[in-house]
Scaffold this active site. Structure first.
Site, PDB file in Angstrom:
ATOM      1  N   ARG A 294       0.868  -1.175   0.000  1.00  0.00           N
ATOM      2  CA  ARG A 294       0.000   0.000   0.000  1.00  0.00           C
ATOM      3  C   ARG A 294       0.906   1.226   0.000  1.00  0.00           C
ATOM      4  NH1 ARG A 294      -2.026  -3.664   3.848  1.00  0.00           N
ATOM      5  NH2 ARG A 294      -4.107  -4.468   3.340  1.00  0.00           N
TER       6      ARG A 294
ATOM      7  N   TYR B 162      -9.437 -10.633  -6.939  1.00  0.00           N
ATOM      8  CA  TYR B 162      -8.488 -10.552  -8.053  1.00  0.00           C
ATOM      9  C   TYR B 162      -8.725 -11.656  -9.076  1.00  0.00           C
ATOM     10  CZ  TYR B 162      -6.077  -6.951  -5.486  1.00  0.00           C
ATOM     11  OH  TYR B 162      -5.785  -5.775  -4.830  1.00  0.00           O
TER      12      TYR B 162
ATOM     13  N   HIS C  24      -3.866  -9.517   3.279  1.00  0.00           N
ATOM     14  CA  HIS C  24      -5.321  -9.565   3.447  1.00  0.00           C
ATOM     15  C   HIS C  24      -5.679 -10.467   4.625  1.00  0.00           C
ATOM     16  CE1 HIS C  24      -6.164  -8.464  -1.045  1.00  0.00           C
ATOM     17  NE2 HIS C  24      -5.995  -7.403  -0.286  1.00  0.00           N
TER      18      HIS C  24
ATOM     19  N   HIS D 156      -2.151   3.278  -5.798  1.00  0.00           N
ATOM     20  CA  HIS D 156      -2.781   2.035  -5.344  1.00  0.00           C
ATOM     21  C   HIS D 156      -3.054   1.074  -6.497  1.00  0.00           C
ATOM     22  CE1 HIS D 156      -4.372  -0.085  -1.918  1.00  0.00           C
ATOM     23  NE2 HIS D 156      -5.482  -0.388  -2.567  1.00  0.00           N
TER      24      HIS D 156
ATOM     25  N   LYS E  99      -2.257  -3.121   7.819  1.00  0.00           N
ATOM     26  CA  LYS E  99      -3.540  -2.807   8.460  1.00  0.00           C
ATOM     27  C   LYS E  99      -3.765  -3.702   9.677  1.00  0.00           C
ATOM     28  CE  LYS E  99      -6.404  -0.878   4.769  1.00  0.00           C
ATOM     29  NZ  LYS E  99      -7.650  -1.049   3.994  1.00  0.00           N
TER      30      LYS E  99
ATOM     31  N   ARG F  72      -0.458  -1.574  -6.797  1.00  0.00           N
ATOM     32  CA  ARG F  72      -0.637  -2.712  -5.874  1.00  0.00           C
ATOM     33  C   ARG F  72      -1.621  -3.710  -6.481  1.00  0.00           C
ATOM     34  NH1 ARG F  72      -1.171  -4.726  -0.464  1.00  0.00           N
ATOM     35  NH2 ARG F  72      -3.344  -5.095   0.152  1.00  0.00           N
TER      36      ARG F  72
END
Length: 305
Positions: free
Chosen positions: A159, A285, A276, A250, A182, A253
């Site tokens: 990110r 994806y 994730h 972004h 995150k 990514r």
């Protein structure tokens, strides 16, 4: 304008988010902006300066009116949902630190988000971007910074906030980068030589001295580089070379993920690389890759009937 006692509470809440909940600075700033928007609306709604009693006694009609105003102001469902989460978070903090009992706000559900598939760039567009990003910057170290940062994001799937947090300490390991993403989740990303070499070249001509723990990507005045500044460089690149409208930091990514998938990477490995929490997020994806294959089939397959 806020009452000083409320501002003091907000300051304590922000410290709590950083020190006890390990929220990123970006999240704290976003939450603070959302809460202030809510309190400003409360000022308007009550036609007087908000007090702690106003906050404690806010009813469901006020809260729904605020959410409706955000919707009328064209906030996205994600932004409205985040705003409600921020205000709920503040109320939870008040429960812990004041005499506030369970509040009606916790019964309000967030609006359903529209699931948008991530938009990747074609491999050709990525190559064009990497070849020409150095043309924007005016001075050599800024030009090299732009290329090093863009290559790092595409080569590692970081990110933009994660890439901008890279310090000299990250460079000491020759094989991998240890990233805190995150939710304070740690992941290991392999170093690609091209990314590390470009960063090393950039640091050799960077005109500012940095400590080992300071982020290496700097703005022209020597302060930490902001995502918005880098994205402005990408806007220039996009317009000059006629690249897709969805090109942002972004999107590289997303391109990292989609291109790996198209070249045979498995979903579990991709989930680890992207950081994730849920495999279902990574599975988005596969949908974009299928759409890509359908487009190729439609335009290039010799038997279409």
């Amino acid at each position: 304008m806020l009452d000083t006692s409320i501002q003091a509470l907000i300051n304590k809440w922000q410290k709590y988010l950083v020190l006890q909940r390990n929220y990123s600075n970006h999240t704290v700033i976003s939450y603070n902006n959302d809460l202030k928007h809510f309190l400003e609306f409360m000022n308007y709604y009550n036609s007087e300066l908000v007090t702690i009693n106003h906050i404690k006694t806010a009813d469901i009609r006020l809260i729904r009116s605020w959410l409706a105003k955000r919707n009328c102001d064209n906030f996205t469902a994600s932004s409205i949902s985040r705003g409600l989460s921020a205000v709920k978070n503040f109320y939870r903090f008040l429960e812990k630190t004041t005499q506030l009992n369970s509040h009606i706000i916790f019964s309000i559900k967030s609006p359903k988000k529209t699931k948008l598939l991530p938009k990747a760039l074609s491999e050709d567009d990525v190559v064009i971007s990497l070849e020409h990003i150095e043309e924007y910057g005016n001075v050599k170290w800024v030009e090299l910074r732009n290329k090093a940062l863009l290559v790092l994001i595409y080569a590692s799937g970081l990110r933009i906030s994660e890439a901008l947090s890279i310090t000299k300490l990250h460079l000491q390991n020759l094989e991998f980068i240890r990233i805190i993403g995150k939710g304070s989740k740690e992941r290991i990303i392999p170093w690609l030589p091209i990314a590390k070499n470009l960063i090393t070249q950039y640091l050799e001509i960077l005109p500012y001295k940095l400590g080992d723990n300071e982020p290496i990507f700097r703005g022209k005045q020597g302060k930490e580089l902001q995502p918005s500044v880098f994205n402005r460089e990408l806007i220039k690149l996009k317009h000059f070379y006629g690249l897709p409208q969805h090109l942002t930091a972004h999107s590289f990514r997303h391109s990292f993920a989609s291109h790996l998938l198209e070249h045979g990477a498995d979903l579990r490995s991709l989930q680890e690389l992207l950081g994730h929490k849920s495999l279902s997020t990574t599975q988005n994806y596969t949908k974009t890759s299928i759409k890509h294959l359908e487009a190729v089939y439609t335009t290039a397959y010799p038997i279409k009937k």
